[in-house]
Design an enzyme around this catalytic site. Structure first.
Site, mmCIF file in Angstrom:
data_model
loop_
_atom_site.group_PDB
_atom_site.id
_atom_site.type_symbol
_atom_site.label_atom_id
_atom_site.label_comp_id
_atom_site.label_asym_id
_atom_site.label_seq_id
_atom_site.Cartn_x
_atom_site.Cartn_y
_atom_site.Cartn_z
ATOM 1 C CG ASP A 142 -129.252 -38.371 -27.197
ATOM 2 O OD1 ASP A 142 -129.507 -37.210 -27.563
ATOM 3 O OD2 ASP A 142 -128.490 -39.133 -27.825
ATOM 4 C CD GLU B 192 -123.777 -43.506 -32.158
ATOM 5 O OE1 GLU B 192 -123.908 -42.649 -33.043
ATOM 6 O OE2 GLU B 192 -124.569 -43.610 -31.187
ATOM 7 C CG HIS C 30 -122.122 -37.831 -33.436
ATOM 8 N ND1 HIS C 30 -122.102 -36.531 -33.054
ATOM 9 C CD2 HIS C 30 -122.918 -38.485 -32.536
ATOM 10 C CE1 HIS C 30 -122.861 -36.385 -31.964
ATOM 11 N NE2 HIS C 30 -123.369 -37.552 -31.626
HETATM 12 N N1 HPA Z 1 -125.588 -40.410 -32.707
HETATM 13 C C1 HPA Z 1 -126.008 -39.741 -33.778
HETATM 14 N N2 HPA Z 1 -126.919 -38.792 -33.714
HETATM 15 C C2 HPA Z 1 -127.431 -38.477 -32.530
HETATM 16 C C3 HPA Z 1 -127.034 -39.127 -31.387
HETATM 17 C C4 HPA Z 1 -126.050 -40.137 -31.472
HETATM 18 O O1 HPA Z 1 -125.612 -40.778 -30.495
HETATM 19 N N3 HPA Z 1 -127.739 -38.585 -30.364
HETATM 20 C C5 HPA Z 1 -128.532 -37.626 -30.895
HETATM 21 N N4 HPA Z 1 -128.344 -37.550 -32.207
HETATM 22 ZN ZN ZN Z 2 -124.362 -38.008 -29.806
#
Ligand code: HPA
Ligand code: ZN
Length: 335
Positions: free
Chosen positions: A276, A197, A194
């Site tokens: 999620d 974001e 990730h």
């Molecule tokens: N970002 C970071 N951590 C996470 C996310 C997300 O979108 N969903 C579940 N854990």
């Molecule tokens: Zn995620």
């Protein structure tokens, strides 16, 4: 358009299994495990799903995940997701799981992965789906804890395709996890992370250059850095975009303001995913529908996103080709 999306063969590459825990199942598990909840009813729990940002979501998500205790719980959770995904013509899934969320509560690593793996085997046998598993490290915890998790995973090496990095992004840069990702790569794991974001484009550079990420989860802030866009485009590094998640976590104020059209126009490889879904109001087809509605994407653009989801997967080339052939035949036969 809804019917076209409903039948469109697709892969889902950014999905946290703990994020598929629907309030009904959460309550049932809490009851049978004798786990006290703050919410008095399913309705009250759902009403609490209003988020200001990533952290406010994560607080509720980790609290919810605490009902998961037994191998049966992990099996049931994963099987319920696979049934829904299958009903939405998802042909292939790469599912992330957060072992530290569970091992920190005293649930053994083996309990978590045995329950999930048994459901994936069921999905392969009974639904004909293909499934990969991504072990995600929690970035709000120290690198030593991630390293211990990687070591706990080694006896299960053959069940895990990749490692990833998730949880609170701001203040937890990829550079803090260089050694654990180096070790994971040496053990033969593929790498995702990730980045971008909520965190800055620099975190995407770090994920690529320091962790060896082959795919970026989210990555929507890449557009702030023209050099980074050029890098992602020339190397065709896929982004796993989660539109409903981005709006619910206020990365964008509304779906019409999502930068997906700009990412596509910049020549990037982008895929659509649900992240999620139990918390963000929809599974993968709802994500496709929301971008079609709010951003005016047409059928050929949606089909291209589905094609990208197979190309960006960790499937062998022959399997990718078979899925792309099925997709092309579907588009051709669609009225
Ligand atoms: N970002 C970071 N951590 C996470 C996310 C997300 O979108 N969903 C579940 N854990
Ligand atoms: Zn995620």
């Amino acid at each position: 358009m809804r019917a076209f999306i409903a039948g469109l063969p697709k892969a889902e590459l950014h999905l946290h299994i703990e994020g598929t825990l629907e309030p009904e199942l959460l309550f049932a598990m809490a009851r049978r495990n004798g786990h006290a909840l703050r919410s008095e009813s399913i309705e009250a729990l759902r009403a609490a799903y209003a988020f200001d940002d990533l952290q406010s979501f994560l607080d509720i998500y980790y609290e919810g995940a605490a009902v998961l205790r037994t191998e049966e719980d992990f099996y049931e959770l994963t099987r319920a997701y696979l049934e829904r995904a299958h009903a939405e013509t998802v042909r292939h899934v790469e599912i992330s799981f957060d072992p530290q969320t569970h091992t920190d509560r005293g649930v053994p690593f083996g309990t978590v992965i045995d329950g999930i793996s048994a459901a994936l085997d069921w999905g392969r046998e009974e639904l004909g789906m293909s499934c990969g598993l991504i072990l995600s490290f929690l970035r709000h915890l120290p690198e030593e804890a991630a390293m211990a998790t990687l070591e706990a995973a080694l006896p299960y090496r053959d069940r895990i395709v990749a490692v990833g990095l998730d949880s609170s992004e701001q203040g937890h840069p990829p550079r803090d996890f260089v050694r654990v990702f180096e070790r994971a790569r040496a053990e033969g794991f593929r790498v995702v992370a990730h980045a971008g974001e909520e965190g800055p484009p620099d975190y995407i550079w770090q994920a690529l250059d320091l962790l060896g990420a082959e795919r970026i989860d989210h990555g929507v802030r890449a557009l702030e850095d023209a050099k980074l866009v050029e890098r992602l485009r020339t190397e065709q590094i896929p982004l796993t975009i989660c539109p409903l998640s981005n709006v619910l976590l206020k990365v964008f104020p509304e779906m019409a303001a999502h930068n997906l059209p700009e990412l596509i126009a910049a020549g990037l490889v982008v895929t659509i995913n649900s992240d999620d879904p139990a918390y963000f109001g929809g599974y993968v087809n709802a994500n496709y529908a929301s971008i079609a509605d709010a951003l005016g994407l047409d059928r050929s653009q949606l089909a291209e996103l589905a094609a990208a989801s197979f190309r960006a997967s960790f499937l062998p080339d022959a399997d990718k080709r078979a899925h792309l052939d099925e997709l092309a035949a579907y588009v051709k036969a669609s009225p």
